[in-house]
Design an enzyme around this catalytic site. Sequence first.
Site, PDB file in Angstrom:
ATOM      1  N   THR A 316       0.842  -1.197   0.000  1.00 33.70           N
ATOM      2  CA  THR A 316       0.000   0.000   0.000  1.00 33.70           C
ATOM      3  C   THR A 316       0.875   1.244   0.000  1.00 33.70           C
ATOM      4  O   THR A 316       2.089   1.189   0.231  1.00 33.70           O
ATOM      5  CB  THR A 316      -0.899   0.073   1.246  1.00 33.70           C
ATOM      6  OG1 THR A 316      -0.100   0.458   2.385  1.00 33.70           O
ATOM      7  CG2 THR A 316      -1.586  -1.237   1.512  1.00 33.70           C
ATOM      8  N   ASP A 317       0.258   2.374  -0.230  1.00 35.35           N
ATOM      9  CA  ASP A 317       0.904   3.645   0.065  1.00 35.35           C
ATOM     10  C   ASP A 317       0.575   3.998   1.514  1.00 35.35           C
ATOM     11  O   ASP A 317      -0.144   3.277   2.217  1.00 35.35           O
ATOM     12  CB  ASP A 317       0.445   4.716  -0.924  1.00 35.35           C
ATOM     13  CG  ASP A 317       1.471   5.827  -1.108  1.00 35.35           C
ATOM     14  OD1 ASP A 317       2.323   6.022  -0.209  1.00 35.35           O
ATOM     15  OD2 ASP A 317       1.428   6.514  -2.137  1.00 35.35           O
ATOM     16  N   TRP A 318       1.081   5.118   1.952  1.00 33.25           N
ATOM     17  CA  TRP A 318       1.057   5.548   3.351  1.00 33.25           C
ATOM     18  C   TRP A 318      -0.371   5.573   3.920  1.00 33.25           C
ATOM     19  O   TRP A 318      -1.210   6.348   3.467  1.00 33.25           O
ATOM     20  CB  TRP A 318       1.679   6.932   3.437  1.00 33.25           C
ATOM     21  CG  TRP A 318       1.923   7.491   4.786  1.00 33.25           C
ATOM     22  CD1 TRP A 318       1.072   8.272   5.507  1.00 33.25           C
ATOM     23  CD2 TRP A 318       3.121   7.357   5.579  1.00 33.25           C
ATOM     24  NE1 TRP A 318       1.659   8.637   6.689  1.00 33.25           N
ATOM     25  CE2 TRP A 318       2.917   8.090   6.762  1.00 33.25           C
ATOM     26  CE3 TRP A 318       4.327   6.691   5.393  1.00 33.25           C
ATOM     27  CZ2 TRP A 318       3.879   8.186   7.764  1.00 33.25           C
ATOM     28  CZ3 TRP A 318       5.292   6.779   6.384  1.00 33.25           C
ATOM     29  CH2 TRP A 318       5.069   7.509   7.553  1.00 33.25           C
TER      30      TRP A 318
END
Length: 775
Positions: A316-318
């Site tokens: 995932t991203d942040w």
Amino acid sequence: MKIAQIFLGIGILITTGCGVKAQDRTSTPTKAEIESRVDELLSKMSLEEKVGQMTQVTLDVIGKGENRYASDYPFALDRDKVKTAVSDYHVGSFLNTANNRALSPEQWYGIINEIQEINKAETKLGIPIIYGVDMIHGATYTAGATMFPQQIGQAASRNPELVQRGAEITAYETRASGIPWNFSPVLDLGMDPRFSRMWESFGEDPYLASVLGVAMIDGYEGKNNNIGHPEHIASTLKHFLGYHAVTSGKDRTPSYIPQDALREYHLPPFKAAVEAGAHTIMVNSGIINGVPVHANYDLLTSLLKEELGFEGLVVTDWADIENLHRRDRVAETDREAIKMAINAGIDMSMVPYQYEVFFDNLVDLVKTGEVKESRIDDAVRRILKVKFALNLFETPVTHYSNYPKFGSEEFEKASYDMAAESITLLKNEDNILPLEKNVKVLVTGPNANSMRTLNGAWTYSWQGEKTPEFAESYNTILEAIQYEIGAENVIFEPGVSYVEGGKYYEDEKVNFEQAISAAKNVDYVILAVGENTYTEKPGDLNDLYLSDHQTELAKALAKTGTPVILVLNEGRPRIISKFEREMPAIVQTYLPGNFGGDALADILFGDVNPSGKLPYNYPRYPNALIPYIHKPSEEQAKAEGVYNYEADYNPQFSFGDGLSYTTFEYSDLKLDKEKISTTGSVTVEVKVTNTGKRAGKEVVELYTSDLYASQSTPDVKRLRRFEKISLEPGETKAVTFTLNAKDLAYFTPKGESLVEPGDFELMVDELKTDLEVTK
């Protein structure tokens, strides 16, 4: 000493063998060996150990400090926090720097080595940690590393060899930092100049992004994807898929992308990168057609893993699993958000703070049958395969002492070369450039004396605000010009400066009248304008025009009658039409890195012949943001009759624009055949002659136009091939391209690829020829 002069004596080619000690070169396991080792290890793992491998935590969480959101400075690990994370929660990955600050290779080694040692001592299976960082234009979070132009400038170079070389150096210096995993390259298309991360892309063309993306992956991973080699790293394709195509132009806001556009424009760079063997991929933080991508099974599993056959790790991203609940409101609880994302195809969650919430909920979801353990096994298998491929079990952390070329002049030369080939001459009335070296100049503008603006964000810190304290030894534009022609011939008045500690768009007048007065007493004005640094949400904008103060400065300088050389130093094309006509020369530097000032000075004063080409359309007005890839209706001629329909296609500068100090003539465009089948190919040849008086580099670009398409209106033209060549005065070279019929395919509204019989036009420069595709 000026960096360009240092470089002249080097003449060294960068090789894959950059100086690692022989005893640290480990043999790379085969795919079969990795599969066997993964199966054996997976069979020994508890559910909790598996879920821990899917958990990624940011460094501040395990540092000494007031809370998990901030660490003490200087940074030190809190061993108890590390033990809790790796022993109780089996956390398998950490990321990022601490305190939003670059660290030295020695500091990086100390931190990561200590994490690995605690992990090995405290865990039953001793599965090594995988550490990841955004090293997007060099080892950006390592002090003393080599900073290259940002991706948008690399795209302007049109030089895949230099892109690969830069990635090789980045891999070497990232490994010198003890880090094996890089969140790069960006393969999103920079199609919208409003977007805050346009400069992180390779521009707006899918073919250009595909070629340069593969070159960057080859540099990071090696052409054989041998990431176990101590000078290679695992790359991360991001952000899958369509992240830059936001309707509002603002970061992490909704996109509406039909199937044909998704596959025609946004998918090709990722498809090429998957085929090139990239090991990991990061997911789009946004929403497509109402569905957050982190919860989109059709994109993450059906398209990416099944159709494209991606066998690597999906991260995932942040905080984007949390965002399904907190921001996007498609999940009523964190637990439901985790269920949606993991079932959609996410393998690792960049949590990044509250890792207990992710861990506890996912374990419970498996125990209650809401997430199948087979899905967990698939995710962990992908993670372990990357860890084995990186040889982390044998070498959990590489040592900085084995990387003697870190920050070397050889590496800096490659950065300078990329900057010199990326800088783009957009306008040069009456050949005002290059300037003689005996002139007197005023250097002015907010970007004239700033290392921060030369580099952009993701440089020593997230927003780039800490760049000045790390980059003092390099030359700003002002300092490079002073060295070029002598400080006594250079007057500096900022005129406008960015507000210290302010938002990226905040500037103010500083010695404004003094700058105008000084302009009257010099031969030329070099005006450096653009933007301060930004990325992601902090970089959202509401007005695409260049700021009012900078516009006022440009107009006032032009009124003095002294010729103004406009230097653009910006991540996206800020509109300059209010004063462009009064500027006899315009140079686009993009975000050229630590050696951008030197490269620019060498171009302005003729030491280097510019060869960059725009990787996007530069808009003339805020409401005329038509990209180079567009439909015929967007530039139609005036219609006859009572309804005078007309389209005003009017970019300030067009994709592919870029001038030289010499001239090139194209001739003899020919095909080896006039007709091909829908499965055939054609060879295209064109001759290019340097008709000027100095050596130069030229980018030869082949475009095609589908004259008629039955199921979707065709694009006006598309880039299909390009090659950068060097020519001495009077020299002619024949450039040959092979074009396949499948390159002429388009996607129907149903998302089906179609090579359709019909007539096509092929274009190189101003030459055109016809090709017929038959059944």
